[in-house]
Design an enzyme around this catalytic site. Structure first.
Site, PDB file in Angstrom:
ATOM      1  N   CYS A  60      41.523  94.654  98.878  1.00 45.48           N
ATOM      2  CA  CYS A  60      41.664  93.545  97.922  1.00 45.48           C
ATOM      3  C   CYS A  60      40.795  93.758  96.685  1.00 45.48           C
ATOM      4  O   CYS A  60      41.138  93.299  95.591  1.00 45.48           O
ATOM      5  CB  CYS A  60      41.243  92.229  98.579  1.00 45.48           C
ATOM      6  SG  CYS A  60      42.025  91.858 100.157  1.00 45.48           S
ATOM      7  N   ASP A  92      38.303  89.402 104.927  1.00 44.81           N
ATOM      8  CA  ASP A  92      38.772  88.562 106.022  1.00 44.81           C
ATOM      9  C   ASP A  92      39.538  89.378 107.060  1.00 44.81           C
ATOM     10  O   ASP A  92      39.387  89.185 108.266  1.00 44.81           O
ATOM     11  CB  ASP A  92      39.670  87.447 105.476  1.00 44.81           C
ATOM     12  CG  ASP A  92      38.865  86.342 104.804  1.00 44.81           C
ATOM     13  OD1 ASP A  92      37.679  86.564 104.525  1.00 44.81           O
ATOM     14  OD2 ASP A  92      39.423  85.263 104.555  1.00 44.81           O
ATOM     15  N   CYS A 133      39.741  89.260  97.301  1.00 42.57           N
ATOM     16  CA  CYS A 133      39.916  88.745  98.661  1.00 42.57           C
ATOM     17  C   CYS A 133      39.795  87.217  98.677  1.00 42.57           C
ATOM     18  O   CYS A 133      39.343  86.585  97.718  1.00 42.57           O
ATOM     19  CB  CYS A 133      38.889  89.391  99.590  1.00 42.57           C
ATOM     20  SG  CYS A 133      39.393  89.403 101.345  1.00 42.57           S
ATOM     21  N   ASP A 134      40.175  86.635  99.810  1.00 42.85           N
ATOM     22  CA  ASP A 134      40.459  85.196  99.906  1.00 42.85           C
ATOM     23  C   ASP A 134      39.399  84.274  99.312  1.00 42.85           C
ATOM     24  O   ASP A 134      39.722  83.351  98.568  1.00 42.85           O
ATOM     25  CB  ASP A 134      40.652  84.807 101.374  1.00 42.85           C
ATOM     26  CG  ASP A 134      41.878  85.444 102.001  1.00 42.85           C
ATOM     27  OD1 ASP A 134      42.545  86.237 101.316  1.00 42.85           O
ATOM     28  OD2 ASP A 134      42.160  85.153 103.169  1.00 42.85           O
ATOM     29  N   LYS A 135      38.136  84.462  99.678  1.00 43.49           N
ATOM     30  CA  LYS A 135      37.112  83.492  99.278  1.00 43.49           C
ATOM     31  C   LYS A 135      36.553  83.775  97.883  1.00 43.49           C
ATOM     32  O   LYS A 135      35.837  82.939  97.336  1.00 43.49           O
ATOM     33  CB  LYS A 135      35.965  83.476 100.305  1.00 43.49           C
ATOM     34  CG  LYS A 135      36.420  83.256 101.738  1.00 43.49           C
ATOM     35  CD  LYS A 135      37.316  82.049 101.884  1.00 43.49           C
ATOM     36  CE  LYS A 135      37.896  81.943 103.277  1.00 43.49           C
ATOM     37  NZ  LYS A 135      38.819  83.027 103.646  1.00 43.49           N
ATOM     38  N   CYS A 205      46.387  90.990 100.477  1.00 43.02           N
ATOM     39  CA  CYS A 205      47.518  90.928 101.407  1.00 43.02           C
ATOM     40  C   CYS A 205      48.729  90.308 100.722  1.00 43.02           C
ATOM     41  O   CYS A 205      48.623  89.292 100.027  1.00 43.02           O
ATOM     42  CB  CYS A 205      47.139  90.146 102.648  1.00 43.02           C
ATOM     43  SG  CYS A 205      45.803  90.914 103.592  1.00 43.02           S
ATOM     44  N   GLU A 459      38.466  82.094 110.768  1.00 48.93           N
ATOM     45  CA  GLU A 459      39.927  82.161 110.837  1.00 48.93           C
ATOM     46  C   GLU A 459      40.296  82.921 112.098  1.00 48.93           C
ATOM     47  O   GLU A 459      39.649  83.906 112.445  1.00 48.93           O
ATOM     48  CB  GLU A 459      40.499  82.879 109.626  1.00 48.93           C
ATOM     49  CG  GLU A 459      40.375  82.109 108.337  1.00 48.93           C
ATOM     50  CD  GLU A 459      40.966  82.873 107.153  1.00 48.93           C
ATOM     51  OE1 GLU A 459      41.528  83.963 107.377  1.00 48.93           O
ATOM     52  OE2 GLU A 459      40.848  82.389 106.026  1.00 48.93           O
ATOM     53  N   SER A 485      44.369  81.610 109.658  1.00 53.63           N
ATOM     54  CA  SER A 485      44.604  82.435 108.483  1.00 53.63           C
ATOM     55  C   SER A 485      45.835  81.980 107.717  1.00 53.63           C
ATOM     56  O   SER A 485      46.754  81.374 108.277  1.00 53.63           O
ATOM     57  CB  SER A 485      44.784  83.891 108.918  1.00 53.63           C
ATOM     58  OG  SER A 485      45.326  84.671 107.884  1.00 53.63           O
TER      59      SER A 485
END
Length: 575
Positions: A60, A92, A133-135, A205, A459, A485
Site C-alpha cells: 500500500c 493491516d 494503507c487503511d489507517k 487492496c 480486525e 475487515s
C-alpha cells in the site's frame, strides 16, 4: 545589515511560517533551511507540509515516495515551499490474525498526532497529506482537521487485481482460500499458486475494502478533488493527481481555505451516502465518527442507519461482488456514483469542498457519465438498485445498547437465530473454526477485542474468511466488540458497544444463550432477561489489562467507545 527590510522574505501575515523565516532574528532558522537547499525565494513562499508514510512493510505504501515527489513538484511549481516529513504505517493485511493487529487502530491516532505535532512545531502553512494503507487516511484527515490548516488529501492508489485460472483475484480470495483448504475444498497447491499471483504490484487492496472506501469518502467529504481516488497506484494518472494536489494546496493556502470552512454536517452525510451506496467498509463508520468529533460536527452512529435507509446500494464491488476499484476507475471513478446520488437528491450538492466550489459545482464541471450511459454489470441506477437500502446497518438491542455495525453484502432481508459460542479472543475462535467445529446456525462471539479491551479493536478477516471459505458466509453469524475487515462478507457484526472490557452485555453472555439478529428491525438481542443479566453483572469482574506498559497500555487507557469513533483526543466526546 541596517534594516529589517533587508530580511524581508515576505509579509503575508496569514502565513505562520513567517515565524521561522522572516526577520534578522530568524537568521539561524534560515541557515538550517539553507542547509537543506532552500533559498530566498522559498522563504517568501507558503510552507506546505507533505507527511508521507512511505514504507517497505506494505505494498500500500511502498511507492509513496514517488507519489510524494509528484506532489512536491506541484507545490514547488505553484510557488510553494514543500517540506516532506515521515510518519508511520501498519500493514493491516500482514498483521491480520496476529497480536500485531492491535497496533492498527493505534496507528491512526499516532499518525494524526505526529502530523499535528510536526505541523505545529515547524509552523507550516498548509498540508498535502498522503495515505496508502487503511489507517493512514483517517489519521491524515484527522490531523488536517485538528490543525485546521489548508489541506488536500492525496491517496496513493490501489493495487491492480491478480489473475488466477483466468479470473481476477485479490487478497480477499487468499484469506477465504485458507478456510477452503482447511475444509478440504481447495488444495494447498492451488492456494500456493493463488498466493503468487494475487498481489502483482504496489497499491492498496483492490476491492471496496477500507482503503478504497476511505479514499472514495475523501472525495465526498471535500478533502480531495473529484476523480482522485480511483487511478491505480502504478498508473501515470496517479502521479498527475499527486501533482494537481500540490498545486491545489498552494491555492488553498492563498485563499486561506481551511477544513473548518468546508467540513459540515452535510459533507459528512454525503460521505455516509457514498459509503452505503458503494458497499463500503464498516471501518468507515468508526473513522467518520472520529473525524466528525475532531471537527466538532455532531454525528451519531444512528445517523449512519438513517442515511442507509434512504440511500440505495448502487455499486456491486468486492467483497460482496467481484469487481475492484480499477473497474470503477475505467468507467469514470467515484464521481459516477456521486453524480447518480446527486441527480436523485440523495446528496447535499451545496456542500463545499477544498476547491472552493460546492460538490454540485464540481460534478457539473467534470460532467461524469451517467450509469444509464455506461450500462455495466456492476453499477445500478437509483431507480433499479442492487439493494433498496444502503449496505450499512446499525443494530441495537440488549446485546448492543450503544450500537453495532453490519455491512450487508448479499440479500438485505437477513434474519438469524442460533446458540452462541463465546470466545475471549480471536486466536481461540480461529482455532475452533479451523478445526472444523462450525455448524450452520451457529453464532460465534469474540469479545474483549474492543478499543480498550484488546486494546485496539483488531480486525478479524482471518476468522470471517475461514468461515466463508467453509461455505458458511450466510448461515453462521460472527459478533465482536472488535472490528471486521473491509474485505469481510457475510453475517459479521462488529463494534458492539459497550465493549466487554467496559462492562457491556457482550461480556455477560454464556455458551448456549440464544442470539437473534433481525436486520430489517435493526435489532441484536440475547434471549436472557434483564434480571438474569443483572445477576451475571454482579458476578462479573473487569479483566486485567492485557498490557501494563508501553504504547498499547497507553492507548488501552485512552481509547473511547467505538460508538463514538474510538477517539483518544481528550477534547472530543469519547464515551
Amino acid at each position: 545589515m541596517s534594516s529589517d527590510d533587508e530580511f524581508d522574505y515576505g509579509k503575508d501575515e496569514q502565513l505562520r511560517s513567517r515565524e521561522v523565516t522572516e526577520g534578522p532574528d530568524k537568521a539561524p532558522h534560515r541557515a538550517m533551511f539553507r542547509a537543506m537547499g532552500f533559498d530566498d525565494e522559498d522563504f517568501g513562499s507558503p510552507m506546505i507540509g507533505v507527511p508521507n508514510p512511505a514504507a517497505d512493510i506494505t505494498p500500500c505504501n511502498v511507492h509513496l515516495d514517488d507519489v510524494a515527489e509528484s506532489a512536491l513538484e506541484g507545490i514547488d511549481e505553484s510557488g510553494g515551499m514543500p517540506i516532506e516529513f515521515g510518519t508511520i504505517t501498519i500493514s493491516d493485511a500482514i498483521s491480520m490474525g496476529t497480536e500485531g493487529m492491535k497496533a492498527s487502530l493505534i496507528s491512526r491516532e499516532l499518525i494524526a498526532d505526529s502530523v499535528e505535532l510536526v505541523s505545529f512545531g515547524e509552523r507550516m502553512d498548509g498540508l498535502v497529506t498522503i495515505g496508502g494503507c487503511d489507517k493512514n487516511m483517517p489519521g491524515m484527515m484527522m490531523a488536517s482537521i485538528r490543525t485546521d490548516l489548508p489541506s488536500v488529501f492525496l491517496y496513493g492508489g490501489s493495487i491492480m487485481p491478480g489473475e488466477h485460472e483466468g479470473r481476477e483475484v485479490t487478497v480477499q480470495n487468499l484469506f477465504e482460500g485458507v478456510g477452503a483448504v482447511a475444509d478440504g475444498e481447495m488444495s494447498g497447491e492451488e492456494l500456493d499458486e493463488m498466493e503468487r499471483n494475487a498481489c502483482p504490484g504496489a497499491g492498496s487492496c483492490g476491492g471496496m475494502f477500507t482503503a478504497n472506501t476511505m479514499a472514495s469518502i475523501s472525495e465526498a467529504l471535500g478533502f480531495a478533488p473529484l476523480g482522485s481516488a480511483s487511478p491505480p497506484a502504478e498508473d501515470e494518472s496517479r502521479y498527475d493527481v499527486a501533482r494537481e494536489a500540490g498545486e491545489l494546496a498552494v491555492e488553498a493556502v492563498e485563499a486561506q481555505r481551511k477544513p473548518s470552512d468546508f467540513l459540515s454536517k452535510e459533507s459528512f452525510e454525503n460521505a455516509i451516502a457514498l459509503q452505503v451506496a458503494v458497499g463500503g467498509s464498516t471501518n468507515a463508520v468508526l473513522h467518520l465518527l472520529a473525524m466528525a468529533a475532531e471537527a466538532g460536527v455532531d454525528l451519531s452512529i444512528e445517523e449512519f442507519d438513517e442515511v442507509s435507509r434512504r440511500t440505495p446500494k448502487i455499486a456491486d464491488l468486492q467483497p460482496g461482488g467481484t469487481r475492484v476499484m480499477n473497474d470503477l476507475h475505467e468507467v469514470g471513478g467515484v464521481p459516477v456514483v456521486l453524480n447518480a446520488l446527486h441527480e436523485a437528491d440523495l446528496l447535499h450538492g451545496d456542500a463545499l469542498t477544498v476547491t472552493g466550489n460546492t460538490i454540485g459545482e464540481e460534478l457539473e464541471r467534470i460532467d461524469p457519465p451517467t450509469i444509464e450511459e455506461l450500462d455495466v454489470d456492476f453499477l445500478y441506477t437509483v431507480d433499479e438498485p442492487k439493494n433498496e437500502q444502503g449496505a450499512i446497518r446499525i443494530l441495537t438491542g440488549n446485546l448492543a445498547p450503544g450500537g453495532s455495525v453490519l455491512k450487508v453484502t448479499g440479500d438485505d432481508d437477513l434474519h438469524h437465530e442460533g446458540p452462541v459460542r463465546v470466545f475471549e479472543n480471536e486466536e481461540n475462535a480461529m482455532a475452533y473454526v479451523q478445526e472444523g467445529h462450525v455448524e450452520s446456525g451457529d453464532v460465534i462471539v469474540i469479545r474483549n477485542e474492543g478499543p480498550q479491551g484488546g486494546p485496539g479493536m483488531r480486525e478479524m478477516l482471518g476468522v470471517t474468511s475461514a468461515v466463508a471459505g467453509q461455505g458458511h458466509a450466510e448461515d453462521v453469524a460472527l459478533i465482536t466488540d472488535g472490528r471486521f475487515s473491509g474485505a469481510t462478507r457475510g453475517f459479521s457484526i462488529g463494534h458492539v458497544a459497550p465493549e466487554a472490557f467496559a462492562g457491556g452485555p457482550i461480556g455477560l453472555i454464556e455458551d448456549g444463550d440464544v442470539i437473534t439478529i433481525d436486520i430489517e428491525e435493526r435489532t441484536l438481542e440475547v434471549d436472557v432477561d434483564e434480571a438474569e443479566l443483572e445477576a451475571r453483572r454482579e458476578e462479573w469482574d473487569q479483566p486485567e489489562p492485557n498490557y501494563e506498559n508501553g504504547v498499547l497500555a497507553k492507548f488501552g487507557r485512552d481509547f473511547g467507545s467505538a460508538a463514538n469513533g474510538a477517539v483518544t483526543n481528550p477534547g472530543v466526546k469519547k464515551e
